[in-house]
Motif scaffolding. Structure first.
Motif, short mmCIF file in Angstrom:
data_model
loop_
_atom_site.label_atom_id
_atom_site.label_comp_id
_atom_site.label_asym_id
_atom_site.label_seq_id
_atom_site.Cartn_x
_atom_site.Cartn_y
_atom_site.Cartn_z
N VAL A 171 21.08 -9.29 -51.49
CA VAL A 171 20.27 -8.71 -52.51
C VAL A 171 20.53 -7.01 -52.69
N LEU A 172 20.73 -6.54 -53.68
CA LEU A 172 21.13 -4.87 -53.73
C LEU A 172 19.61 -4.29 -53.99
N ARG A 173 19.59 -3.00 -53.95
CA ARG A 173 18.54 -2.00 -54.43
C ARG A 173 19.06 -1.43 -55.66
N VAL A 174 18.53 -1.29 -56.76
CA VAL A 174 18.84 -0.88 -57.98
C VAL A 174 17.91 0.58 -58.04
N LEU A 187 27.29 -4.67 -61.14
CA LEU A 187 27.19 -5.69 -60.01
C LEU A 187 28.50 -6.30 -59.96
N CYS A 188 29.42 -6.30 -61.08
CA CYS A 188 30.61 -6.88 -60.86
C CYS A 188 31.80 -6.01 -61.34
N ALA A 189 31.72 -5.48 -62.46
CA ALA A 189 32.68 -4.50 -63.24
C ALA A 189 32.64 -3.14 -62.42
N PHE A 194 35.43 0.00 -58.22
CA PHE A 194 35.05 1.10 -57.27
C PHE A 194 35.47 0.86 -56.00
N SER A 195 35.76 -0.45 -55.43
CA SER A 195 36.33 -0.74 -54.38
C SER A 195 37.74 -0.33 -54.15
N PRO A 196 38.90 -0.58 -54.97
CA PRO A 196 40.04 -0.08 -54.75
C PRO A 196 40.34 1.24 -55.02
N LEU A 197 39.41 2.09 -55.87
CA LEU A 197 39.54 3.50 -56.00
C LEU A 197 38.97 3.91 -54.68
N ARG A 198 38.08 3.63 -53.75
CA ARG A 198 37.79 3.95 -52.66
C ARG A 198 38.80 3.64 -51.58
N GLU A 332 26.66 0.96 -52.01
CA GLU A 332 27.10 2.69 -51.96
C GLU A 332 27.58 2.70 -53.33
N MET A 333 28.02 1.96 -54.02
CA MET A 333 28.75 2.04 -55.35
C MET A 333 27.27 2.35 -56.29
N LEU A 334 26.28 1.68 -56.04
CA LEU A 334 24.96 1.72 -56.86
C LEU A 334 24.33 3.14 -56.64
N ASP A 335 24.26 3.51 -55.42
CA ASP A 335 23.79 4.78 -55.01
C ASP A 335 24.91 5.89 -55.43
N PHE A 336 26.06 5.74 -55.45
CA PHE A 336 27.10 6.79 -55.87
C PHE A 336 26.68 6.63 -57.43
N CYS A 337 26.55 5.60 -58.34
CA CYS A 337 26.45 5.73 -59.58
C CYS A 337 25.06 6.58 -60.11
N ALA A 338 23.82 6.19 -59.04
CA ALA A 338 22.72 7.07 -59.23
C ALA A 338 22.98 8.61 -59.10
N GLU A 339 23.74 8.88 -58.12
CA GLU A 339 23.86 10.16 -57.75
C GLU A 339 24.88 10.99 -59.13
#
Ligand code: NAP
Ligand code: ZN
Ligand code: ZN
Length: 386
Positions: A171-174, A187-189, A194-198, A332-339
């Protein structure tokens, strides 16, 4: 074979009707309203799903929104084979916690949370221990259509549903600052791009090519821009040329235009290919610089034209694939998106628009992700009467 968790309800009596019991060992918990397919050609119809009673490590989530991924279309239409029917798709889930098991200390009722494509894995293999649950050596448990290895071997059912019950580890924190409906596709797209970019360590000065401007593609544009890259979109749709620029792309190439493709020769460092249908990669390899890489994310149901090794060898090009992202990386991606204030561009649909939305997705007629508002699902009989 364990009984399936979902049983069809005829559209005429949607809501009431038969309800499948959960695994006896775990008890039938909340009855969830859902939409899913009963066969590869049934389309999506109303169903009722019996979610398990939350176990010690479980989080029960009242689903608010669920994104519509092209993978859902492939799965529901039987294009990837191997699914068990009925099938409730949906792995871009956002909702609020409604209950937690006795051992859950990191989530509490009322928290806004997300669930992506993974709801379990072996937790012991090298991949799992490395936070790469998507590559679990014993097979990750997908959010829908997978055998639930820990809960009586039932079949998992996804997020086109009013509730889900998921182990806390998946479960992820939004982040509160982000619009919950527009977060769902992350959560998918989001994590899939994000993963291959990183993995490629994209940073300022890199040139990222994004092939296919759909749900994944538009997230790749936004994320690569947020990482400081220059972004070039390759699209087959003339109408998306201005749209891609509006989205933030620096350049757009109509990939059917040979002159434009020639002009893009040796200009790109990394290509993120999100096309959902077979297509020739060789013209794309020609746009890469020495040591460039092409990550294929799209998974067409039919064979692709062969790759010409000469195209790879001549510039030391890497041709790779990548599957979603691990749980820690998703957070990490969700937090990056918030930032960076990144969310998806969405069109919210009700349950009765799902089949039309699928057809529009296949026709490329969406900017850029449909999201189901689960408040439009009909409540199961027992809840409706309450
Ligand atoms: P989508 O929203 O439908 O976008 C796909 C894009 O592909 C279209 O918008 C279109 O962009 C391009 N395209 C070109 N020719 C096409 C054709 N003949 N048919 C369909 N699309 C065509 O799909 P999505 O949700 O982004 O998913 C894309 C693919 O990635 C699917 O195969 C999906 O199953 C897969 N996927 C993989 C992962 C993973 O972990 N690797 C995760 C999620 C999804 P233009 O109009 O710009 O050409
Ligand atoms: Zn997906
Ligand atoms: Zn594992």
């Amino acid at each position: 074979m364990p009984p399936p968790l979902a049983k069809p309800v005829t559209p005429a009596t949607a809501g009431p009707g038969p309800v499948a019991s959960g695994s006896a060992a775990y008890g039938a918990g909340v009855l969830a309203a859902a939409y899913g397919a009963t066969s590869p050609d049934s389309g999506l119809v109303p169903l009722t799903v019996a979610r398990r009673t939350p176990q010690a490590d479980d989080v029960e989530i009242a689903v608010e929104f669920c994104g519509l991924c092209h993978s859902d279309v492939h799965a529901v239409r039987g294009e990837w084979g191997g699914k068990v029917w009925p099938l409730v798709p949906g792995h871009e889930i956002v909702g609020t916690v409604s209950a937690v098991g006795s051992a859950v200390t990191d989530f509490a009722p009322g928290d806004r949370v997300g669930v992506g494509c993974i709801v379990d894995s072996c937790r012991e293999c090298e991949s799992c221990l490395d936070g790469l649950e998507q590559y679990c050596e014993n097979g990750m448990t997908g959010t829908y259509g997978a055998v639930d290895r820990r809960n009586g071997g039932s079949i998992t059912q996804g997020g086109y549903s009013s509730s889900v019950v998921v182990d806390r580890r998946y479960v992820l924190r939004v982040p509160d600052s982000l619009d919950p409906a527009a977060v769902a596709p992350l959560l998918c797209a989001g994590v899939t791009t994000f993963s291959p970019l990183r993995h490629f360590d994209v940073e300022e000065g890199d040139v990222v090519g994004v092939v296919g401007l759909g749900g994944l593609g538009h997230m790749a544009v936004k994320l690569a821009k947020a990482m400081g890259a220059k972004v070039v979109v390759f699209t087959t749709s003339e109408s998306k040329v201005p749209a891609a620029l509006e989205l933030g792309a620096d350049e757009v190439v109509l990939s059917t235009d040979e002159t434009a493709m020639d002009a893009a020769d040796r200009t790109i460092d990394l290509i993120i290919d999100t096309v959902a249908a077979p297509h020739d990669l060789n013209p794309l390899f020609r746009t890469l610089r020495v040591d460039g890489a092409l990550f294929q994310l799209g998974l067409p149901s039919e064979a692709m034209p062969p790759v010409n090794p000469r195209a790879l060898i001549g510039r030391r090009i890497a041709y790779a694939g990548s599957l979603i992202g691990g749980i820690a990386e998703t957070q990490e991606m969700l937090d990056f998106c918030a930032e960076h204030g990144v969310v998806a561009d969405i069109e919210v649909v009700g349950a009765n628009q799902l089949n039309e939305a699928y057809n529009r997705m296949v026709a490329g007629d969406v900017k850029y992700r449909f999201v189901l508002d689960t408040s439009t699902l009909q409540a199961p009989a027992e809840e409706a009467d309450a």
